[in-house]
Scaffold this active site. Structure first.
Site, PDB file in Angstrom:
ATOM      1  N   ASN A 189      13.162  -4.551 -11.914  1.00  0.00           N
ATOM      2  CA  ASN A 189      12.330  -5.802 -11.840  1.00  0.00           C
ATOM      3  C   ASN A 189      10.789  -5.277 -11.550  1.00  0.00           C
ATOM      4  O   ASN A 189      10.347  -3.969 -11.393  1.00  0.00           O
ATOM      5  CB  ASN A 189      12.568  -6.666 -10.949  1.00  0.00           C
ATOM      6  CG  ASN A 189      11.480  -7.626  -9.942  1.00  0.00           C
ATOM      7  OD1 ASN A 189      11.302  -8.608 -10.904  1.00  0.00           O
ATOM      8  ND2 ASN A 189      11.421  -7.997  -9.134  1.00  0.00           N
ATOM      9  N   HIS A 225       2.711 -11.072  -9.913  1.00  0.00           N
ATOM     10  CA  HIS A 225       1.949 -11.332  -8.419  1.00  0.00           C
ATOM     11  C   HIS A 225       0.143 -11.106  -8.833  1.00  0.00           C
ATOM     12  O   HIS A 225      -0.418 -10.075  -8.869  1.00  0.00           O
ATOM     13  CB  HIS A 225       1.592 -10.403  -7.268  1.00  0.00           C
ATOM     14  CG  HIS A 225       2.838 -10.002  -6.771  1.00  0.00           C
ATOM     15  ND1 HIS A 225       3.215 -11.319  -6.273  1.00  0.00           N
ATOM     16  CD2 HIS A 225       3.744  -9.472  -7.175  1.00  0.00           C
ATOM     17  CE1 HIS A 225       4.105 -11.092  -5.793  1.00  0.00           C
ATOM     18  NE2 HIS A 225       5.092  -9.455  -6.328  1.00  0.00           N
ATOM     19  N   GLU A 252       8.357 -13.567  -8.725  1.00  0.00           N
ATOM     20  CA  GLU A 252       8.023 -13.596  -7.977  1.00  0.00           C
ATOM     21  C   GLU A 252       6.211 -13.771  -8.057  1.00  0.00           C
ATOM     22  O   GLU A 252       5.016 -13.142  -7.053  1.00  0.00           O
ATOM     23  CB  GLU A 252       7.527 -12.088  -7.413  1.00  0.00           C
ATOM     24  CG  GLU A 252       8.361 -11.150  -7.220  1.00  0.00           C
ATOM     25  CD  GLU A 252       8.736  -9.792  -6.171  1.00  0.00           C
ATOM     26  OE1 GLU A 252       7.694  -9.315  -5.717  1.00  0.00           O
ATOM     27  OE2 GLU A 252       9.674  -9.097  -6.303  1.00  0.00           O
ATOM     28  N   ASP A 254       2.886 -15.398  -7.467  1.00  0.00           N
ATOM     29  CA  ASP A 254       1.536 -16.256  -7.094  1.00  0.00           C
ATOM     30  C   ASP A 254       0.616 -15.696  -7.784  1.00  0.00           C
ATOM     31  O   ASP A 254       0.419 -14.762  -8.156  1.00  0.00           O
ATOM     32  CB  ASP A 254       1.679 -15.369  -5.582  1.00  0.00           C
ATOM     33  CG  ASP A 254       2.510 -14.027  -4.938  1.00  0.00           C
ATOM     34  OD1 ASP A 254       1.680 -13.153  -5.772  1.00  0.00           O
ATOM     35  OD2 ASP A 254       2.759 -13.576  -3.931  1.00  0.00           O
TER      36      ASP A 254
HETATM   37  O1  9MR Z   1       7.078 -10.284   0.929  1.00  0.00           O
HETATM   38  C1  9MR Z   1       7.297  -8.464   0.605  1.00  0.00           C
HETATM   39  C2  9MR Z   1       6.951  -7.782   2.483  1.00  0.00           C
HETATM   40  O2  9MR Z   1       7.248  -8.850   3.400  1.00  0.00           O
HETATM   41  C3  9MR Z   1       6.859  -6.929   3.031  1.00  0.00           C
HETATM   42  O3  9MR Z   1       6.419  -6.525   3.820  1.00  0.00           O
HETATM   43  C4  9MR Z   1       6.337  -6.565   1.568  1.00  0.00           C
HETATM   44  C5  9MR Z   1       7.108  -4.287   1.841  1.00  0.00           C
HETATM   45  O4  9MR Z   1       6.857  -4.134   0.675  1.00  0.00           O
HETATM   46  O5  9MR Z   1       7.404  -6.441   0.580  1.00  0.00           O
HETATM   47  C6  9MR Z   1       7.064  -7.824   0.027  1.00  0.00           C
HETATM   48  O6  9MR Z   1       8.233  -8.544  -1.063  1.00  0.00           O
HETATM   49  C7  9MR Z   1       7.787  -7.260  -2.748  1.00  0.00           C
HETATM   50  C8  9MR Z   1       8.434  -7.265  -3.216  1.00  0.00           C
HETATM   51  O7  9MR Z   1       9.989  -6.851  -2.616  1.00  0.00           O
HETATM   52  C9  9MR Z   1       8.427  -6.456  -4.322  1.00  0.00           C
HETATM   53  N1  9MR Z   1       6.965  -6.945  -5.031  1.00  0.00           N
HETATM   54  C10 9MR Z   1       6.006  -6.742  -4.457  1.00  0.00           C
HETATM   55  C11 9MR Z   1       6.807  -8.486  -3.139  1.00  0.00           C
HETATM   56  C12 9MR Z   1       5.280  -7.741  -2.543  1.00  0.00           C
HETATM   57  O8  9MR Z   1       4.282  -6.858  -1.669  1.00  0.00           O
END
Ligand code: 9MR
Length: 404
Positions: A189, A225, A252, A254
């Site tokens: 991923n 993203h 993921e 957005d």
């Molecule tokens: O959504 C997650 C957020 O709440 C955390 O603070 C963050 C910390 O790294 O991670 C976010 O999720 C991530 C995901 O695990 C991996 N890809 C990027 C996502 C956005 O940062």
């Protein structure tokens, strides 16, 4: 008839209120899902929408299964955060995508700063994966086994795993995950891999490397993203299938606006971009689903990391649907009803969504009909405004009216 009576009945939802997963499945996908997080689960209005399986057929824990939570100190495992979301998905009857096992971030310092050699770190990785995947055995549709292991130029990111084990850590992780839950789909991923380029080539390399080592890898997760104005391509997905995975997914999604407050044109472009991503998935047979990284701007990670940017999701902060919701719904519906949701059509049919006996292009074409779920109006709309018999043109928002 463009669609069967049974499908019409299936899709006969009052006011088209909640339907993304239902339509996604009718269009041939496995799910339309959302990430969620523990802190939000006390918000009852939020959870009501999240738990509606017509809308979301799959959940991903945004944080609770990461190493910092599951094994905060060596050999001490904790599953309370991850379990809360796994239980919610199970009680709702939703699929669970499990996230994530080997990642340089949200990694406790006992791992990232430990003095390891290849033998000791191999043992740490094996122990972590066998415990965590073992705990969730039978509950995860898929695991993101390795997350974000590439630099933007496609080289391997230096992290404790790479520094100590070199590229052998990929196969190590995938083998350990397969041993602990043979039925879970195992994914690599990453972000910025939705289009061809150095990083996408790096993913192809990883898939081939893992397979060459005799380990199982089933899928590539494209985080997606994205920024408004960007669009993904089908060719990246095809390259992953060509390298040997059997499925791909947007994991993921957005699409953020780079300046706020959002303008109506920004939201319209965002809607268009969400539609493009949805079509890309529908058009690729191996693309099994789309997960948005939470469904509402209320709980998005974006403003915290990119100050001044955001409004990236399909529901606003008040849990109202945005133009992007309507476009995703419409694209899925068109595909579900044989109405041409895909840009190319390995999954969807090629029937056009708007049927017309005259050339369109005028602001008010005559002798044309928009099928159920199709667009029939909205700011800037120059296509047909006449709905098929039995449906009427209903205003969803200033930019979008739909035949319902
Ligand atoms: O959504 C997650 C957020 O709440 C955390 O603070 C963050 C910390 O790294 O991670 C976010 O999720 C991530 C995901 O695990 C991996 N890809 C990027 C996502 C956005 O940062």
């Amino acid at each position: 008839m463009l669609y069967s009576t049974a499908l019409t009945a299936l899709l006969a939802l009052p006011g088209a209120s909640a339907q993304l997963n239902k339509l996604a499945k009718a269009a041939g996908l496995l799910y339309f899902g959302s990430a969620t997080d523990n802190g939000e689960l006390s918000d009852r209005s939020y959870v009501n929408i999240l738990s509606n399986t017509d809308e979301f057929g799959q959940l991903t824990p945004g944080n609770g299964q990461k190493w910092q939570y599951t094994e905060p100190s060596r050999g001490s495992f904790s599953y309370s955060s991850g379990d809360q979301i796994a239980s919610l998905a199970a009680s709702n009857g939703q699929l669970l995508r499990c996230h994530t096992l080997v990642w340089y971030s949200q990694l406790p310092s006992w791992v990232s700063s430990g003095s390891w050699n290849s033998q000791t770190l191999t043992s740490v990785v094996n122990t972590h994966i066998s415990n965590v995947v073992g705990h969730y055995k039978g509950k995860c549709y898929a695991w993101d086994v390795v997350n974000e292991a590439l630099n933007e130029d496609g080289t391997y990111r230096t992290n404790v795993f790479y520094n100590v084990l070199g590229d052998s850590y990929f196969a190590l992780a995938f083998k350990a995950a397969a041993a602990a839950d043979p039925n879970a789909k195992l994914y690599y991923n990453d972000y910025n891999i939705e289009n061809p380029g150095s990083k996408q080539a790096g993913v192809v390399k990883i898939v081939k490397l893992v397979k060459a080592a005799g380990a199982k890898i089933d899928g590539v997760g494209m985080q997606a993203h994205l920024i408004v104005g960007s669009t993904p391509s089908q060719s990246a997905m095809q390259s992953y299938v060509g390298a040997g995975v059997t499925e791909v997914a947007y994991t993921e999604l957005d699409i953020r606006l780079s300046s706020l407050p959002s303008s109506s044109s920004g939201l319209a472009q965002q809607a268009n971009d969400y539609g493009t991503v949805t079509k890309a998935c529908l058009a690729e047979k191996a693309c099994i689903g789309i997960t948005i990284w939470d469904y509402t701007d209320k709980y998005s990670w974006i403003p915290g990391v990119f100050p001044g940017q955001g409004d990236a999701l399909i529901y606003d902060s008040n849990l109202n649907k945005k133009p992007a919701w309507t476009t995703v719904s419409s694209v899925l519906a068109a595909a579900a009803t044989g109405g041409g949701g895909g840009t190319t059509t390995t999954r969807a049919t090629t029937t056009t969504m708007v049927t017309s006996t005259t050339t369109q292009g005028g602001s008010n074409p005559t002798s044309c009909t928009v099928v159920q779920w199709g667009q029939c109006g909205g700011q800037g709309w120059s296509g047909c405004t006449v709905c098929a018999a039995g449906t009427t043109c209903q205003v969803g928002n200033p930019w979008y009216s739909q035949c319902l």
